[in-house]
Design a protein around this motif. Structure first.
Motif, PDB file in Angstrom:
ATOM      1  N   GLU A 117       0.924  -1.025  -0.048  1.00 26.75           N
ATOM      2  CA  GLU A 117      -0.040  -0.049  -0.083  1.00 26.75           C
ATOM      3  C   GLU A 117       0.864   1.385   0.061  1.00 26.75           C
ATOM      4  N   ILE A 118       1.966   1.348   0.857  1.00 30.90           N
ATOM      5  CA  ILE A 118       2.640   2.458   0.884  1.00 30.90           C
ATOM      6  C   ILE A 118       3.385   2.732  -0.666  1.00 30.90           C
ATOM      7  N   LEU A 119       3.958   1.585  -1.223  1.00 30.82           N
ATOM      8  CA  LEU A 119       4.636   1.740  -2.476  1.00 30.82           C
ATOM      9  C   LEU A 119       3.602   2.112  -3.585  1.00 30.82           C
ATOM     10  N   TYR A 125       2.649   8.864   0.286  1.00 33.82           N
ATOM     11  CA  TYR A 125       4.024   8.261   1.044  1.00 33.82           C
ATOM     12  C   TYR A 125       5.207   8.776   0.202  1.00 33.82           C
ATOM     13  N   GLN A 126       5.905   9.690   0.368  1.00 38.22           N
ATOM     14  CA  GLN A 126       6.789  10.353  -0.542  1.00 38.22           C
ATOM     15  C   GLN A 126       8.325  10.088   0.068  1.00 38.22           C
ATOM     16  N   LYS A 127       9.075  10.256  -0.930  1.00 42.47           N
ATOM     17  CA  LYS A 127      10.616  10.124  -0.667  1.00 42.47           C
ATOM     18  C   LYS A 127      11.005  10.809   0.410  1.00 42.47           C
ATOM     19  N   ALA A 394      13.056   3.999   2.297  1.00 46.90           N
ATOM     20  CA  ALA A 394      12.705   4.911   3.129  1.00 46.90           C
ATOM     21  C   ALA A 394      11.319   5.922   2.561  1.00 46.90           C
ATOM     22  N   ARG A 395      10.410   6.027   3.206  1.00 43.59           N
ATOM     23  CA  ARG A 395       9.177   6.933   2.967  1.00 43.59           C
ATOM     24  C   ARG A 395       8.921   7.944   4.129  1.00 43.59           C
ATOM     25  N   ARG A 396       8.224   9.245   3.619  1.00 48.46           N
ATOM     26  CA  ARG A 396       7.874  10.119   4.597  1.00 48.46           C
ATOM     27  C   ARG A 396       6.237  10.146   4.396  1.00 48.46           C
ATOM     28  N   VAL A 397       5.386  10.152   5.494  1.00 52.21           N
ATOM     29  CA  VAL A 397       4.163  10.591   5.420  1.00 52.21           C
ATOM     30  C   VAL A 397       3.753  12.066   5.060  1.00 52.21           C
ATOM     31  N   LEU A 408      -1.221   7.531  10.748  1.00 52.78           N
ATOM     32  CA  LEU A 408       0.202   8.150  10.979  1.00 52.78           C
ATOM     33  C   LEU A 408       0.163   9.468  10.656  1.00 52.78           C
ATOM     34  N   PRO A 409       0.875  10.255  11.556  1.00 53.03           N
ATOM     35  CA  PRO A 409       0.646  11.668  11.451  1.00 53.03           C
ATOM     36  C   PRO A 409       1.645  11.982  10.273  1.00 53.03           C
ATOM     37  N   GLU A 410       1.538  13.312   9.986  1.00 57.44           N
ATOM     38  CA  GLU A 410       2.215  13.918   8.983  1.00 57.44           C
ATOM     39  C   GLU A 410       3.683  14.106   9.293  1.00 57.44           C
ATOM     40  N   GLY A 411       4.561  13.798   8.507  1.00 53.34           N
ATOM     41  CA  GLY A 411       5.902  13.715   8.636  1.00 53.34           C
ATOM     42  C   GLY A 411       6.449  12.737   9.335  1.00 53.34           C
ATOM     43  N   MET A 412       5.721  11.750   9.710  1.00 54.87           N
ATOM     44  CA  MET A 412       6.488  10.197  10.177  1.00 54.87           C
ATOM     45  C   MET A 412       7.150   9.589   9.116  1.00 54.87           C
TER      46      MET A 412
END
Length: 516
Positions: A117-119, A125-127, A394-397, A408-412
């Motif tokens: 789901e993330i990918l 879910y960004q770099k 690695a990903r960032r929310v 998941l909070p923003e920036g996680m």
């Protein structure tokens, strides 16, 4: 009196600015991290306690250096060597655990369906945005997001179409011939030891020089050597928390990194400007990556009659730097681990050689015949499973979102350990740590039993654009090596996988090579 009031007002403003800065700093290094730590525990996650400013970085660096100082027996079960801190957390807290990269909590996501789901949702879910020091190496497609990423992907895609890749085979062939001719002068009739790692790096650098810029390795050597040195310096800097503005401090390392970045930019710009002049003078577009990229960029601008729809010269430079670094790095590590494993498993080396002789004989490999190499493909799939170039994704929310039962909070920050899934006994069976290409005899989906557990080139919209390029080059190189040599591990070989951006053999790959 007016002058005194003015001084009081200025002092008051300075105090306010200072207090705001102090508040932001405290919020960054303590208040916000502690809030997130409390929230993670409420979500059911367990992990290390937050340490002021550095988080787990000091312990991570200590454990990695300690692991690197010790060689290991030849085994494919090496996760604890390359990810000692992750291994410790998994044992202590289970699969749903987190650690601290400075003041940022970082979750490990090990559930295959959550990773899928993330990918698949690249806009959410960004770099992880690299710091300004890391960006010196290369930016380009791999680091862009949303509309900018979509634009660059659209412009670059034509360069990686299979019909274009077919035209690059002669360049791969010439690069392989150059390497084999060097071996011809080194290898004695009774066999000789060669550290193939350095030769494979040269091979793939030569290939990317020819296919990206139409030049040979000698002309591209300076770019390659500078990029390699810059990567080492950036990795040294990345071991510790990046302090905003630190890159401007004139330390010896900072000055050298800036100098290298300027030199690389100048060299690449010179190549680009020369090619643009040739295009303006009416010369035919060359079938290398740069030529195709410039032509695609020009068409995009023409179609919209607006230069904003194309790439700027600076953006083209960054894409070229990325071609050079990523194109060289991925293929060389795939080939080195393949040769190491085939040196250990001589039965599979012989099976691959028999297939190559059956398909090619002693003839020059071509595109259609390369695609008939079933055993070689099985071997590469197994090598990529056991020794993926990138062991973590690695990903960032980007914004607060639901992931399964988690909020998941923003920036996680999220870490997706590809290596953990690809070594998992529950998915691959009791022989998950063993080299067994036979498991891929009926394809990847059959080997994974339909589970999402194999993504050596990432997956989803952001799957590696150069995947076919790397595999085609690797097939050509391995086929030609098998045609001319047998090889086995040298007694001096030390098994020590470690990460230098990609997964590499720490002490090289000395093999005993014998001519056929």
């Amino acid at each position: 009196m007016v002058q005194i009031n003015s001084k009081i007002a200025i002092s008051f403003v300075i105090v306010i600015i200072f207090l705001r800065w102090v508040w932001k700093f405290l919020n960054w290094v303590w208040i916000h991290p502690k809030k997130l730590e409390k929230r993670l525990k409420m979500e059911g996650f367990k992990g290390s306690s937050y340490n002021f400013l550095l988080g787990d970085m000091k312990e991570i660096n200590t454990m990695v250096e300690e692991a690197k100082s010790k060689p290991m027996n030849f085994t494919n079960d090496y996760i604890s060597r390359v990810l000692p801190h992750f291994t410790k957390l998994m044992i202590q807290y289970g699969k749903n655990c987190f650690m601290w990269l400075g003041p940022k909590p970082t979750l490990f996501i090990t559930d295959p369906e959550l990773i899928r789901e993330i990918l698949s949702k690249s806009y959410i879910y960004q770099k992880i945005q690299s710091n300004p020091i890391t960006r010196l190496l290369a930016q380009g497609l791999a680091s862009y997001e949303t509309e900018k990423w979509a634009k660059h992907r659209r412009i670059i895609n034509p360069a990686f179409h299979l019909d274009k890749l077919k035209h690059m085979l002669p360049s791969f062939y010439l690069s392989c011939c150059d390497m084999l001719s060097k071996w011809e002068n080194i290898v004695l009739s009774e066999g000789s030891e060669i550290d193939v790692w350095s030769f494979l790096q040269t091979l793939t650098s030569d290939a990317i020089s020819r296919t990206a810029f139409g030049s040979n390795y000698e002309e591209g050597r300076q770019i390659f050597e500078l990029q390699k040195e810059l990567a080492d310096l950036i990795l040294q800097a990345a071991k510790w928390l990046y302090i905003p503005g630190w890159r401007f401090v004139p330390t010896k390392r900072n000055r050298r990194m800036k100098q290298i970045a300027n030199e690389v930019r100048s060299l690449v710009l010179g190549i680009i400007n020369k090619r643009i002049r040739e295009m303006k003078e009416g010369e035919a577009t060359k079938d290398d990556l740069l030529g195709i990229l410039l032509e695609s960029n020009f068409k995009e601008i023409q179609m919209h009659q607006n230069k904003n729809f194309g790439m700027t010269i600076d953006e083209v430079i960054e894409e070229c730097k990325l071609f050079y670094f990523a194109g060289q790095e991925t293929t060389s590590v795939l080939l080195v681990w393949t040769l190491i494993l085939l040196s250990k498993h001589l039965d599979w080396q012989e099976r691959a050689r028999e297939e190559v002789h059956q398909v090619f004989g002693s003839n020059k490999p071509d595109y259609d015949l390369l695609n008939q190499l079933k055993v070689v493909t099985m071997i590469f799939n197994e090598v990529l499973r056991l020794y993926p170039p990138a062991i973590m994704i690695a990903r960032r929310v980007h914004k607060e979102t639901k992931l399964g039962n988690l909020t998941l909070p923003e920036g996680m920050l999220l870490l997706l350990p590809a290596i953990f899934l690809q070594h998992n006994n529950e998915i691959w069976g009791d022989d998950a740590k063993e080299f067994n290409p036979e498991r891929f005899s009926e394809g990847v989906n059959k080997a994974t039993k339909g589970k999402f557990a194999y993504f050596p080139f990432s997956w989803g919209p952001r799957i590696c654009i150069g995947q076919n390029f790397a595999m085609l080059e690797a097939k050509m190189a391995l086929a030609m090596m098998l045609q001319h040599y047998t090889f086995e591990l040298s007694p001096s070989y030390t098994h020590a996988p470690h990460t230098v951006i990609t997964l590499q053999p720490q002490h090289g790959a000395p093999l005993i090579m014998r001519k056929l």
